[in-house]
Design an enzyme around this catalytic site. Structure first.
Site, PDB file in Angstrom:
ATOM      1  N   CYS A  98      47.350  56.711  81.125  1.00 20.15           N
ATOM      2  CA  CYS A  98      46.753  55.402  80.886  1.00 20.15           C
ATOM      3  C   CYS A  98      46.093  55.392  79.505  1.00 20.15           C
ATOM      4  O   CYS A  98      45.474  56.376  79.100  1.00 20.15           O
ATOM      5  CB  CYS A  98      45.717  55.137  81.985  1.00 20.15           C
ATOM      6  SG  CYS A  98      44.903  53.550  81.810  1.00 20.15           S
ATOM      7  N   CYS A 125      40.146  56.302  82.274  1.00 20.75           N
ATOM      8  CA  CYS A 125      40.968  56.315  83.491  1.00 20.75           C
ATOM      9  C   CYS A 125      41.803  57.589  83.505  1.00 20.75           C
ATOM     10  O   CYS A 125      42.321  58.020  82.469  1.00 20.75           O
ATOM     11  CB  CYS A 125      41.874  55.084  83.477  1.00 20.75           C
ATOM     12  SG  CYS A 125      43.067  55.052  84.824  1.00 20.75           S
ATOM     13  N   CYS A 128      48.715  50.135  83.798  1.00 19.29           N
ATOM     14  CA  CYS A 128      48.340  51.265  84.638  1.00 19.29           C
ATOM     15  C   CYS A 128      48.113  50.751  86.058  1.00 19.29           C
ATOM     16  O   CYS A 128      47.402  49.771  86.249  1.00 19.29           O
ATOM     17  CB  CYS A 128      47.048  51.863  84.072  1.00 19.29           C
ATOM     18  SG  CYS A 128      46.159  52.922  85.212  1.00 19.29           S
ATOM     19  N   HIS A 183      51.076  69.794  73.329  1.00 24.28           N
ATOM     20  CA  HIS A 183      51.143  68.387  72.911  1.00 24.28           C
ATOM     21  C   HIS A 183      51.683  67.463  73.982  1.00 24.28           C
ATOM     22  O   HIS A 183      52.043  66.321  73.692  1.00 24.28           O
ATOM     23  CB  HIS A 183      51.972  68.250  71.625  1.00 24.28           C
ATOM     24  CG  HIS A 183      51.258  68.804  70.425  1.00 24.28           C
ATOM     25  ND1 HIS A 183      51.872  69.063  69.224  1.00 24.28           N
ATOM     26  CD2 HIS A 183      49.957  69.153  70.248  1.00 24.28           C
ATOM     27  CE1 HIS A 183      50.989  69.553  68.364  1.00 24.28           C
ATOM     28  NE2 HIS A 183      49.827  69.624  68.964  1.00 24.28           N
ATOM     29  N   ARG A 234      62.806  58.875  71.009  1.00 25.04           N
ATOM     30  CA  ARG A 234      62.720  60.345  71.090  1.00 25.04           C
ATOM     31  C   ARG A 234      63.047  60.832  72.506  1.00 25.04           C
ATOM     32  O   ARG A 234      63.683  61.865  72.693  1.00 25.04           O
ATOM     33  CB  ARG A 234      61.326  60.820  70.681  1.00 25.04           C
ATOM     34  CG  ARG A 234      61.107  60.708  69.194  1.00 25.04           C
ATOM     35  CD  ARG A 234      59.955  61.584  68.716  1.00 25.04           C
ATOM     36  NE  ARG A 234      60.097  61.762  67.276  1.00 25.04           N
ATOM     37  CZ  ARG A 234      60.229  62.919  66.638  1.00 25.04           C
ATOM     38  NH1 ARG A 234      60.175  64.049  67.284  1.00 25.04           N
ATOM     39  NH2 ARG A 234      60.386  62.974  65.335  1.00 25.04           N
ATOM     40  N   TYR A 239      58.727  56.390  70.814  1.00 27.72           N
ATOM     41  CA  TYR A 239      58.777  57.451  71.831  1.00 27.72           C
ATOM     42  C   TYR A 239      59.972  57.297  72.757  1.00 27.72           C
ATOM     43  O   TYR A 239      60.553  58.284  73.210  1.00 27.72           O
ATOM     44  CB  TYR A 239      57.458  57.532  72.610  1.00 27.72           C
ATOM     45  CG  TYR A 239      56.456  58.306  71.800  1.00 27.72           C
ATOM     46  CD1 TYR A 239      56.565  59.689  71.677  1.00 27.72           C
ATOM     47  CD2 TYR A 239      55.463  57.667  71.077  1.00 27.72           C
ATOM     48  CE1 TYR A 239      55.700  60.412  70.872  1.00 27.72           C
ATOM     49  CE2 TYR A 239      54.587  58.377  70.271  1.00 27.72           C
ATOM     50  CZ  TYR A 239      54.719  59.749  70.176  1.00 27.72           C
ATOM     51  OH  TYR A 239      53.883  60.464  69.373  1.00 27.72           O
TER      52      TYR A 239
HETATM   53  P1  OAD Z   1      57.152  69.933  61.558  1.00 23.45           P
HETATM   54  O1  OAD Z   1      58.142  68.821  61.475  1.00 23.45           O
HETATM   55  O2  OAD Z   1      55.842  69.775  60.902  1.00 23.45           O
HETATM   56  O3  OAD Z   1      57.799  71.256  60.950  1.00 23.45           O
HETATM   57  C1  OAD Z   1      59.066  71.678  61.328  1.00 23.45           C
HETATM   58  C2  OAD Z   1      59.298  73.038  60.693  1.00 23.45           C
HETATM   59  O4  OAD Z   1      60.558  73.519  61.165  1.00 23.45           O
HETATM   60  C3  OAD Z   1      59.379  73.016  59.165  1.00 23.45           C
HETATM   61  O5  OAD Z   1      58.558  74.069  58.670  1.00 23.45           O
HETATM   62  C4  OAD Z   1      60.859  73.290  58.858  1.00 23.45           C
HETATM   63  O6  OAD Z   1      61.009  74.096  57.692  1.00 23.45           O
HETATM   64  C5  OAD Z   1      61.278  74.062  60.085  1.00 23.45           C
HETATM   65  N1  OAD Z   1      62.694  73.905  60.465  1.00 23.45           N
HETATM   66  C6  OAD Z   1      63.466  72.802  60.411  1.00 23.45           C
HETATM   67  N2  OAD Z   1      64.677  73.035  60.938  1.00 23.45           N
HETATM   68  C7  OAD Z   1      64.679  74.330  61.344  1.00 23.45           C
HETATM   69  C8  OAD Z   1      65.639  75.177  61.974  1.00 23.45           C
HETATM   70  N3  OAD Z   1      66.853  74.733  62.314  1.00 23.45           N
HETATM   71  N4  OAD Z   1      65.277  76.464  62.242  1.00 23.45           N
HETATM   72  C9  OAD Z   1      64.043  76.936  61.895  1.00 23.45           C
HETATM   73  N5  OAD Z   1      63.103  76.178  61.301  1.00 23.45           N
HETATM   74  C10 OAD Z   1      63.404  74.896  61.037  1.00 23.45           C
HETATM   75  O7  OAD Z   1      57.015  70.273  63.108  1.00 23.45           O
HETATM   76  P2  OAD Z   1      55.816  70.955  63.894  1.00 23.45           P
HETATM   77  O8  OAD Z   1      55.231  72.081  63.135  1.00 23.45           O
HETATM   78  O9  OAD Z   1      56.326  71.216  65.262  1.00 23.45           O
HETATM   79  O10 OAD Z   1      52.644  66.559  67.255  1.00 23.45           O
HETATM   80  O11 OAD Z   1      54.799  69.765  63.952  1.00 23.45           O
HETATM   81  C11 OAD Z   1      53.633  69.922  64.692  1.00 23.45           C
HETATM   82  C12 OAD Z   1      53.230  68.639  65.375  1.00 23.45           C
HETATM   83  O12 OAD Z   1      53.114  67.597  64.431  1.00 23.45           O
HETATM   84  C13 OAD Z   1      54.224  68.108  66.378  1.00 23.45           C
HETATM   85  O13 OAD Z   1      54.125  68.736  67.636  1.00 23.45           O
HETATM   86  C14 OAD Z   1      53.833  66.681  66.470  1.00 23.45           C
HETATM   87  C15 OAD Z   1      53.557  66.363  65.035  1.00 23.45           C
HETATM   88  O14 OAD Z   1      52.592  65.433  64.849  1.00 23.45           O
HETATM   89  C16 OAD Z   1      52.556  65.564  68.144  1.00 23.45           C
HETATM   90  O15 OAD Z   1      53.438  64.780  68.393  1.00 23.45           O
HETATM   91  C17 OAD Z   1      51.246  65.484  68.797  1.00 23.45           C
HETATM   92 ZN    ZN Z   2      44.249  53.253  84.021  1.00 23.73          ZN
END
Ligand code: OAD
Ligand code: ZN
Length: 295
Positions: free
Chosen positions: A131, A136, A185, A123, A72, A69
């Site tokens: 925490c 908590c 925490c 998300h 990121r 993280y």
């Molecule tokens: P994904 O990584 O699952 O999907 C990304 C999508 O973006 C794919 O369908 C690609 O084809 C498309 N893509 C890639 N580059 C692109 C571009 N330049 N323009 C348009 N489309 C493009 O991402 P999410 O659907 O956001 O959760 O994933 C959902 C969740 O899964 C995230 O929020 C995360 C992960 O676990 C948490 O962290 C809780």
């Molecule tokens: Zn705590």
């Protein structure tokens, strides 16, 4: 031009002042240099990004999950919103009937000045802390320090193609950060073993914030004419359920995705739906050009 990718037909819909729901995913930020979760770019070291986004992964190795993280967070802090984010921000600034639910935790819509009252982040956010002890309620916005803490410095080294950082190279062992080194925490950390600071992100298997989900559901219940799925694989249940809810209430579905022209995506379209295949950064300014002009 196939009917499903006809910009003029989409623009004609905008003139009727439709209520528009935007459902965003990681593909929106891909052209800002941020990796997506699935497909190319979905690996971090030897781990799938999806496998690290769980409470179990944190319990097993909080230092490793924090490094993931922190990396990121560092990348997001350095990234700039792209024209896709700016197009959505301009749309929401100029047009009342729009609401956005984003799965992204990178803060780029906010950096593009997207109005916060029209945005719900289901998300969480990379810039928040909470925490790890489920009982908590401590939460904080984290500082803009980068690295967040000195132990996370390996995740904040600058990378480019000529200077890959060891943290990203599975051939180098990841720095080992022990449980004791993770900041506690301030509320319960002195007594509770699980009272560690963790990112304020909703991980797999964890519930969404009820208020956030309710706000989105209420907005959908108010009527949606057009629902856009932007750069999301639609595999994560909550986002998929909002899309389903809006479509089953009659909304026209518009898929904006690099893969939108693939057969399984096209097969998911109803008669009046749209699929625009390509980079969200290029497509969104064109789609909303009648409202936002040039961005
Ligand atoms: P994904 O990584 O699952 O999907 C990304 C999508 O973006 C794919 O369908 C690609 O084809 C498309 N893509 C890639 N580059 C692109 C571009 N330049 N323009 C348009 N489309 C493009 O991402 P999410 O659907 O956001 O959760 O994933 C959902 C969740 O899964 C995230 O929020 C995360 C992960 O676990 C948490 O962290 C809780
Ligand atoms: Zn705590």
């Amino acid at each position: 031009m196939p009917r499903h990718s006809d910009f003029a037909r989409f623009h004609a819909l905008l003139s009727a002042k439709p209520r528009i729901l935007l459902v965003c995913g990681a593909g929106l930020s891909a052209s800002s240099g941020l990796p997506t979760f699935r497909g190319a770019g979905g690996l971090w070291r030897e781990y799938s990004a999806v496998d690290l986004a769980t409470p179990e992964a944190f319990e097993q190795d909080p230092g490793l999950v924090w490094l993931f993280y922190a990396y990121r967070r560092h990348m997001s802090m350095k990234a700039n919103p792209n024209r896709g984010h700016h197009a959505l921000a301009a749309l929401a600034q100029k047009y009342d009937n729009v609401f956005c639910v984003s799965q992204n935790v990178d803060g780029l819509l906010e950096k593009a000045d997207y109005p916060l009252e029209k945005l719900r982040k289901i998300h969480g956010c990379l810039y928040g802390l909470k925490c790890f002890n489920e009982d908590c309620d401590w939460r904080a916005s984290n500082s803009t320090d980068d690295p967040l803490w000195p132990i996370l410095a390996p995740a904040s080294a600058d990378v480019d193609s000529t200077n890959p950082i060891p943290l990203l190279d599975p051939a180098h062992p990841a720095p080992k950060i022990s449980w004791d080194e993770i900041p506690k925490c301030p509320k319960c950390g002195a007594e509770e073993e699980y009272g560690l600071q963790r990112p304020d992100i909703v991980w797999f298997g964890e519930p969404m914030d009820d208020h956030v989900v309710r706000d989105v559901e209420e907005w959908i219940d108010g009527g949606v004419d057009i629902v856009l799925s932007i750069g999301t694989s639609e595999v994560v249940n909550t986002a998929a359920s909002f899309l389903y809810h809006a479509r089953s209430n009659g909304a026209i579905y518009v898929n904006v995705n690099l893969d939108a022209a693939l057969p399984h995506h096209l097969g998911n379209l109803d008669q009046d739906d749209f699929a625009f295949a390509g980079d969200a950064m290029e497509l969104l300014p064109k789609l909303f050009e009648p409202i936002i002009g040039d961005v």
